[in-house]
Design a protein around this motif. Sequence first.
Motif, short mmCIF file in Angstrom:
data_model
loop_
_atom_site.label_atom_id
_atom_site.label_comp_id
_atom_site.label_asym_id
_atom_site.label_seq_id
_atom_site.Cartn_x
_atom_site.Cartn_y
_atom_site.Cartn_z
N HIS A 179 0.84 -1.27 -0.01
CA HIS A 179 0.11 -0.10 -0.15
C HIS A 179 1.02 1.36 -0.19
O HIS A 179 1.67 1.37 0.80
N HIS A 215 -7.75 4.42 -1.09
CA HIS A 215 -8.00 3.72 -2.23
C HIS A 215 -6.88 3.48 -3.19
O HIS A 215 -6.46 2.57 -3.80
N VAL A 230 -3.02 1.24 -5.75
CA VAL A 230 -2.85 1.26 -7.30
C VAL A 230 -1.46 1.65 -7.46
O VAL A 230 -0.78 2.66 -6.85
N GLN A 246 -12.92 -0.71 -10.50
CA GLN A 246 -13.78 -0.75 -9.49
C GLN A 246 -13.29 0.24 -8.35
O GLN A 246 -14.23 0.74 -7.60
N ILE A 247 -12.21 0.41 -8.05
CA ILE A 247 -11.60 1.45 -7.32
C ILE A 247 -12.16 3.15 -7.85
O ILE A 247 -12.83 3.67 -6.79
N HIS A 260 -15.98 3.15 -6.95
CA HIS A 260 -16.03 3.27 -5.83
C HIS A 260 -16.00 4.64 -5.31
O HIS A 260 -16.85 5.19 -4.73
N THR A 278 -2.95 -3.54 -9.14
CA THR A 278 -3.63 -3.10 -7.98
C THR A 278 -3.13 -4.25 -6.92
O THR A 278 -3.20 -5.45 -7.11
N TRP A 313 -19.48 -0.92 -3.63
CA TRP A 313 -18.64 -1.70 -4.48
C TRP A 313 -19.23 -2.37 -5.57
O TRP A 313 -20.36 -3.27 -5.27
N TYR A 316 -9.72 -5.43 -5.39
CA TYR A 316 -10.28 -4.71 -6.23
C TYR A 316 -9.49 -3.99 -7.65
O TYR A 316 -8.26 -3.79 -7.34
N PHE A 353 -8.54 -1.65 -10.55
CA PHE A 353 -8.46 0.04 -10.70
C PHE A 353 -10.01 0.60 -11.26
O PHE A 353 -10.28 1.63 -10.57
#
Length: 152
Positions: free
Chosen positions: A3, A144, A148, A36-37, A40, A28, A92, A32, A34
């Motif tokens: 992260h 989030h 990525v 989906q992020i 979201h 990612t 999500w 999830y 990218f």
Amino acid sequence: MNHRSLHFETLNEAMAEAERLAATDVVTTGSYSFGQILDHLGRTIRMGTGEMDPPKVPLLLKLFGPLVRGRIIKGPAKPGFKLPSVLQDYFWSKDDIPVDSAMQQLRAAHQRFASMPTLPRNPMFGALSHEQAEQLQCRHFELHLGFVNEAS
């Protein structure tokens, strides 16, 4: 879990990082894609502006949210918080989302957010000033987008 540590002072800075990542190949970490992020992040902004009806928030979160909002706004947000299933399904997508369409929706949500001097009451954190809502979004983007990474 890999992260990245990010910090954004403004939602414009957070959007610039989302745009930068959308223009390159990324990978990612976490659960999830990218797309989906981005979807979201767009959903949370649309909910915050009243464009989307808010989800049914469990009573415990309604009571607890206003008590912790100051700490959350000051950040940093920490990975690992699991949403109750009713909120998980609201915020999500189960399906992958193409990055270009998710980015287009996120841009539109950001423009709406930026154009609104006052925002509706947040269903989890209560009444927020525009600045508080922006800082909440910044912490959310930090969390989030930290999952990525540019592909090597």
